[in-house]
Design a protein around this motif. Structure first.
Motif, short mmCIF file in Angstrom:
data_model
loop_
_atom_site.label_atom_id
_atom_site.label_comp_id
_atom_site.label_asym_id
_atom_site.label_seq_id
_atom_site.Cartn_x
_atom_site.Cartn_y
_atom_site.Cartn_z
N ILE A 256 19.97 -14.87 -0.83
CA ILE A 256 19.77 -13.67 0.06
C ILE A 256 19.52 -14.44 1.18
O ILE A 256 18.51 -15.34 1.24
CB ILE A 256 19.21 -12.70 -1.11
CG1 ILE A 256 19.89 -11.24 -0.65
CG2 ILE A 256 18.00 -13.21 -0.72
CD1 ILE A 256 19.03 -10.35 -1.37
N LEU A 257 20.04 -13.34 1.70
CA LEU A 257 19.11 -13.50 3.43
C LEU A 257 18.77 -12.96 4.21
O LEU A 257 18.54 -11.94 3.79
CB LEU A 257 20.77 -13.80 4.34
CG LEU A 257 21.06 -15.12 4.69
CD1 LEU A 257 22.29 -15.10 5.58
CD2 LEU A 257 20.63 -16.47 4.65
N GLU A 258 17.47 -12.89 4.34
CA GLU A 258 16.51 -11.81 5.14
C GLU A 258 16.35 -11.92 6.66
O GLU A 258 16.79 -12.58 6.94
CB GLU A 258 15.28 -12.64 4.25
CG GLU A 258 13.80 -11.41 5.14
CD GLU A 258 13.08 -11.89 4.24
OE1 GLU A 258 11.69 -11.09 4.46
OE2 GLU A 258 12.59 -13.06 4.14
N PHE A 259 17.02 -11.04 6.74
CA PHE A 259 16.80 -10.33 9.18
C PHE A 259 15.74 -9.54 9.19
O PHE A 259 14.77 -8.85 8.27
CB PHE A 259 17.51 -9.78 8.90
CG PHE A 259 19.33 -10.02 8.89
CD1 PHE A 259 19.98 -10.17 10.20
CD2 PHE A 259 20.03 -10.88 8.23
CE1 PHE A 259 20.98 -10.99 10.31
CE2 PHE A 259 21.53 -11.17 7.41
CZ PHE A 259 22.06 -11.59 9.19
N PRO A 260 14.93 -10.23 9.78
CA PRO A 260 13.80 -9.78 11.14
C PRO A 260 13.90 -7.79 11.00
O PRO A 260 15.21 -8.10 12.16
CB PRO A 260 13.75 -10.51 11.90
CG PRO A 260 14.89 -11.13 11.92
CD PRO A 260 15.61 -11.70 10.98
N MET A 261 13.22 -7.71 11.70
CA MET A 261 13.05 -6.00 11.69
C MET A 261 12.72 -5.77 12.66
O MET A 261 11.86 -4.91 13.32
CB MET A 261 12.76 -5.09 10.22
CG MET A 261 13.00 -5.05 9.15
SD MET A 261 12.72 -4.23 7.72
CE MET A 261 12.16 -2.89 8.25
#
Length: 301
Positions: A256-261
């Motif tokens: 899974i990838l995590e995107f900065p908010m």
């Protein structure tokens, strides 16, 4: 009709007093009255005639008393037969994130300190858990949100963080490497939590702060199960706002990838919730105090 209502009715009759029944059951007098009123409403009949000086059973109340005593005796006999003694039961309601990622370790640790405790866990969204705290169905709750009710005490015991997760595909890798803004990422198909959950409430507050209209999003699904959301992200269905606690394993395995908010670390509290009007049994208070000691840096009263 449930056992708590039957216990309230039988104890009030035995004590010939609502207030004495409340003391004996570690409840408040209004709770005893509410339980008995609920029984009368369900049965469409008056069970107890109550004045300022005395209380007495109606004819139908006398009949129901016998039924209620038999039911409670049968319940107690079953418990004794299967466990060999009287149980100390803690009934708690837990919203999704505390239920999956905090409660198992908490119960295990408390059981080592207080062996013999039996846990009755009801998993639901934060709103429903709080309602069960208010009506006395559960002893206390662990939630991701609070309500406007002034009858509850909310104590933050853990700090969680929301993040935006996406499938680990080449397409989303390209978007992440291109450092596209949050508003662009949110044009993708998105999986939302169900209404009533603490996570969904936090998402809506975050989007409002970013001046992003919820109705403008391409919502492809709403789910109330975190594991289903995680599997849906991995399989490529869409992106979703999730707890960092829930995707730790998937991030480590690069599933899974995590995107900065947009540089915003969106933290939110998880809460211990209990009814301030309720008198808790000693073993329930013991667990509440145990939970506070487990997270001393977060708790503020």
């Amino acid at each position: 009709m449930d056992f708590k209502q039957l216990e309230a009715f039988v104890t009030a009759v035995d004590c010939n007093s609502f207030s004495e029944a409340a003391k004996k059951l570690f409840l408040t007098q209004p709770t005893i009255s509410a339980h008995i009123s609920a029984l009368e409403k369900e049965l469409h009949t008056k069970l107890i005639l109550r004045t300022t000086k005395k209380m007495e059973l109606t004819f139908r109340g006398q009949q129901f008393y016998e039924y209620a005593v038999n039911i409670l005796n049968m319940r107690n006999n079953i418990v004794t037969d299967f466990t060999g003694g009287t149980q100390k039961v803690i009934t708690l309601g837990v919203s999704t994130i505390p239920s999956s990622y905090i409660l198992p370790e908490l119960m295990s640790a408390f059981s080592r300190q207080a062996p013999g405790i039996v846990f009755n866990v009801l998993q639901s969204d934060s709103k429903k858990v709080i309602n069960k705290v208010l009506d006395g169905t559960i002893d206390f709750g662990l939630t991701g949100a609070v309500s406007d009710s002034d009858e509850c005490i909310y104590i933050p015991f853990f700090q969680d963080e929301l993040t935006l997760a996406a499938p680990a595909t080449s397409y989303y890798h390209h978007l992440k490497n291109s450092n596209v803004p949050l508003k662009r990422i949110l044009q993708e198909p998105i999986i939302m939590r169900e209404n009533g959950s603490g996570t969904q409430k936090e998402i809506e507050q975050f989007l409002a702060a970013q001046k992003i209209d919820l109705s403008s999003l391409h919502i492809i699904a709403r789910m109330n199960d975190v594991e289903s959301i995680k599997r849906s992200i991995v399989s490529g269905l869409g992106i979703s706002f999730v707890s960092t606690l829930s995707i730790k394993d998937l991030l480590e395995n690069e599933q899974i990838l995590e995107f900065p908010m947009d540089g915003v670390r969106h933290k939110r509290n998880l809460y211990l919730v209990y009814n301030k009007r309720r008198i808790h049994k000693p073993h329930v208070m013991e667990m509440i105090q145990f939970l506070k000691k487990q997270y001393p840096d977060i708790i503020t009263e």
